[in-house]
Design an enzyme around this catalytic site. Structure first.
Site, PDB file in Angstrom:
ATOM      1  N   LYS A   1      48.491  35.812  44.642  1.00 33.16           N
ATOM      2  CA  LYS A   1      48.605  37.279  43.574  1.00 33.16           C
ATOM      3  C   LYS A   1      50.077  36.471  42.769  1.00 33.16           C
ATOM      4  CE  LYS A   1      50.056  42.328  43.659  1.00 33.16           C
ATOM      5  NZ  LYS A   1      50.102  43.667  44.126  1.00 33.16           N
TER       6      LYS A   1
ATOM      7  N   SER B   1      47.271  46.838  42.574  1.00 31.93           N
ATOM      8  CA  SER B   1      48.057  46.095  41.826  1.00 31.93           C
ATOM      9  C   SER B   1      47.749  44.783  41.879  1.00 31.93           C
ATOM     10  CB  SER B   1      49.308  45.611  41.937  1.00 31.93           C
ATOM     11  OG  SER B   1      50.308  45.819  42.613  1.00 31.93           O
TER      12      SER B   1
ATOM     13  N   SER C   1      48.575  48.242  46.697  1.00 30.08           N
ATOM     14  CA  SER C   1      47.896  47.474  46.560  1.00 30.08           C
ATOM     15  C   SER C   1      47.007  46.804  46.471  1.00 30.08           C
ATOM     16  CB  SER C   1      49.180  46.783  45.805  1.00 30.08           C
ATOM     17  OG  SER C   1      49.764  47.776  44.488  1.00 30.08           O
TER      18      SER C   1
END
Lengths: 98, 491
Positions: free
Chosen positions: B81, B156, B180
């Site tokens: 990420k 997210s 997330s």
């Protein structure tokens, strides 16, 4: 409780160092009003005598020996800077000199 | 030997690599080819590091050829990420303010995984600064759900979830502040864990809300989750909030045995807000565990209704402080043509942040401002204590808590962007876990009639990831179905 005015938005934007255009200010008046209004829900709860959670793990202070260890080399620290003189970060004028 | 190594689990890959049945380079090439083939549809990767990944794979192969131990994750492709600092490529949090930023160091998790033999194929899309539940707040691209390309992957960490579900990499790293990792894992049909706060070093994780943030893996199954946890968990001198608690071998917790374990079902989670179809899926999963001897206990988390308000006060307050560092001085974007430093700060921040980030900075600044601090921030910190206490009380009656991960399956792209409050409400089942600091895992428990994954969430006591994994593993072994290839990528 929360009723957000345009003046509130402008005041908070000043604290947050944001410059907002008129349309964004109007949008935030509505959005912040809705969200803060929802947050007022917490006032239903009596929290007298409840300690705030400052940390979820009951932590104690962490001590260590004060030893010199390698730190980031200057060129690595400066490599992402928008402007430098090779030794320092450069920024626009801070003080008005007249 | 099959050449579709991209479809394999981390365990299968590392066993085959270590046994010299396949080279790490072949696995990496298979994964890179897969990315080339499907990422045009998914848009999960924002940057692919083909050359660097091949070099890392060759280094693993060289170690094996020299008779050295290549590590417990030898040759396993792990996507990252974009919130985690990597010396390779850029680290931008998918924000314009960090466009082009090159980290001079690797996050601790990256160092540990590299040491364990992992290969990093690239960076994954996310909501700007991890603020969002759909990955639509990325300044770069909109990632799509591999089960239905019209739907969001959750957020997210939507890029991480889509990449693993789409078999672009065996594992991906994400971060979880209010759900997330777990919510996108549920939306995309993979396994994702938010460890106990303090389990994983946050060094090199760009901070959103420091008292809530944790790094965790996305994997194809529970075994891989345990495998990655073995490597990334543990005290790090560079993060003073990382817990000095021994890390067990989590793969030893993977025994299909739940007899006598007490599963707590919080009555506040099983309300009308939960769609009938999701409820059926969760109940079917609970039945499987019950049939194996688990005991079902109704528990109560009485302050559940206050969790979202509490969470959005605390996380915006912390975010407004954390994001103050992006001011155009040391790194990142600096607005051009400014007369003085004050104007530089203002123009830089105003031009480079997306609206969600701006809104959260505004809310956080408001709740911390003079006159409102006690009414909002301090009040929320007190309610956080009540929420945490609810969990500790519930865990006196049960060993794990079992809930849905999300009230609905993945929603359509664009469906919730107009109403921020409605988007925030989709975090209802995940945020309390962060507020209480406990571990939570999401895993697939079937597909809805419209063909979208449903997510089962399991929560455990602080630092009791072993019990959590045991329940998850047992369900996975006995649930009687495989997720298989996501619908939109078949054929």
């Amino acid at each position: 409780m929360a009723k957000i005015t345009k003046a509130d938005v402008e005041y908070v934007a000043g604290l947050a160092q944001l410059t907002l255009d008129e349309a964004t200010k109007e949008r935030l008046v509505g959005e912040m009003g809705d969200i803060l209004g929802y947050m007022d829900k917490l006032n239903e709860l009596d929290t007298t005598g409840i300690e705030p959670t400052m940390h979820v793990l009951e932590m104690t202070n962490v001590f260590r020996e004060d030893e010199v260890t390698p730190s980031l080399p200057r060129d690595a620290a400066l490599m992402n800077a928008p402007k430098t003189d090779g030794e320092y970060f450069l920024v626009p004028r801070i003080l008005d000199t007249e | 030997m099959s050449n579709s190594w991209y479809e394999k689990t981390a365990l299968e890959i590392r066993d085959a690599v270590r046994a010299k049945k396949v080279s790490a380079l072949e696995v990496t090439d298979s994964c890179l080819k897969r990315i080339e083939e499907v990422d045009g549809k998914l848009l999960a990767f924002i940057d692919v590091w083909a050359d660097a990944a091949r070099k890392q794979a060759q280094a693993v192969d060289a170690k094996i050829a020299a008779g050295k131990d290549p590590g417990p994750l030898a040759g396993v492709p792990i996507g990252v990420k974009d919130v985690l600092c990597t010396k390779e490529g850029t680290t931008t949090c998918c924000s314009k303010i960090l466009k082009g930023y090159r980290s001079p160091f690797d996050a601790t998790v990256i160092e540990r995984l590299a040491e364990a033999g992992a290969v990093f194929p690239g960076k994954l899309n996310m909501d700007e600064f991890a603020m969002g539940s759909s990955t639509e707040n990325s300044s770069i691209q909109r990632t799509r759900n591999p089960w239905n390309l019209d739907c969001v992957p959750g957020g997210s960490s939507g890029g991480s979830a889509a990449a693993v579900a789409g078999h672009e990499c065996a594992v991906a790293l994400g971060s979880d502040t209010g759900g997330s990792i777990r919510q996108p894992a549920a939306c995309c049909g993979c396994v994702g864990i938010k460890p106990t706060y303090g389990r994983v070093s946050r060094y090199g994780l760009v901070a959103f809300a420091s008292s809530l943030d944790q790094i965790g893996p996305f994997t194809k199954d529970v075994t891989d989750c345990a495998l990655v946890m073995n490597t990334i968990f543990g005290r790090d001198p560079k993060d003073s909030t990382s817990a000095d608690i021994p890390v067990p071998d989590f793969t030893k917790a993977l025994t299909p045995a739940v007899k006598g374990l007490r599963l707590g079902l919080p009555k506040e989670y099983y309300t009308d807000a939960l769609g009938a179809e999701m409820r059926d899926k969760i109940q079917a999963a609970i039945k499987v565990l019950e049939s194996l001897g688990a005991e079902i206990v109704e528990v109560s988390l009485p302050h559940t209704d206050y969790a979202i308000a509490t969470y959005y006060i605390i996380c915006t307050a912390e975010a407004s402080a954390n994001l103050a560092r992006f001011d155009g001085v040391r790194y990142g974007y600096r607005a051009p043509g400014v007369a003085n430093v004050d104007e530089m700060y203002r123009k830089t921040k105003s031009e480079a942040y997306g609206h969600e980030v701006r809104r959260r900075i505004m809310l956080g600044t408001y709740v911390l401002s003079s006159g409102y601090y006690d009414a909002y921030y301090l009040k929320a910190q007190k309610v956080r204590s009540l929420i945490r206490r609810d969990f500790m009380d519930a865990f006196k009656q049960c060993d794990v808590i079992v809930t849905p991960t999300s009230p609905t399956p993945a929603f359509k792209i664009g469906e919730k962007t107009a109403d921020p409050l409605e988007m925030y409400l989709s975090d209802i089942y995940t945020i309390s876990v962060n507020l209480a600091g406990i571990p939570g895992l999401s895993m697939p428990c079937g597909l809805t009639a419209s063909g979208l994954p449903a997510g089962l969430q399991i929560m455990a006591k602080p630092f009791d990831e072993e019990t959590l994994l045991r329940v998850a593993y047992t369900y996975e072994q006995k649930r009687g179905f495989e997720m298989g290839m996501p619908a939109a990528l078949r054929g």
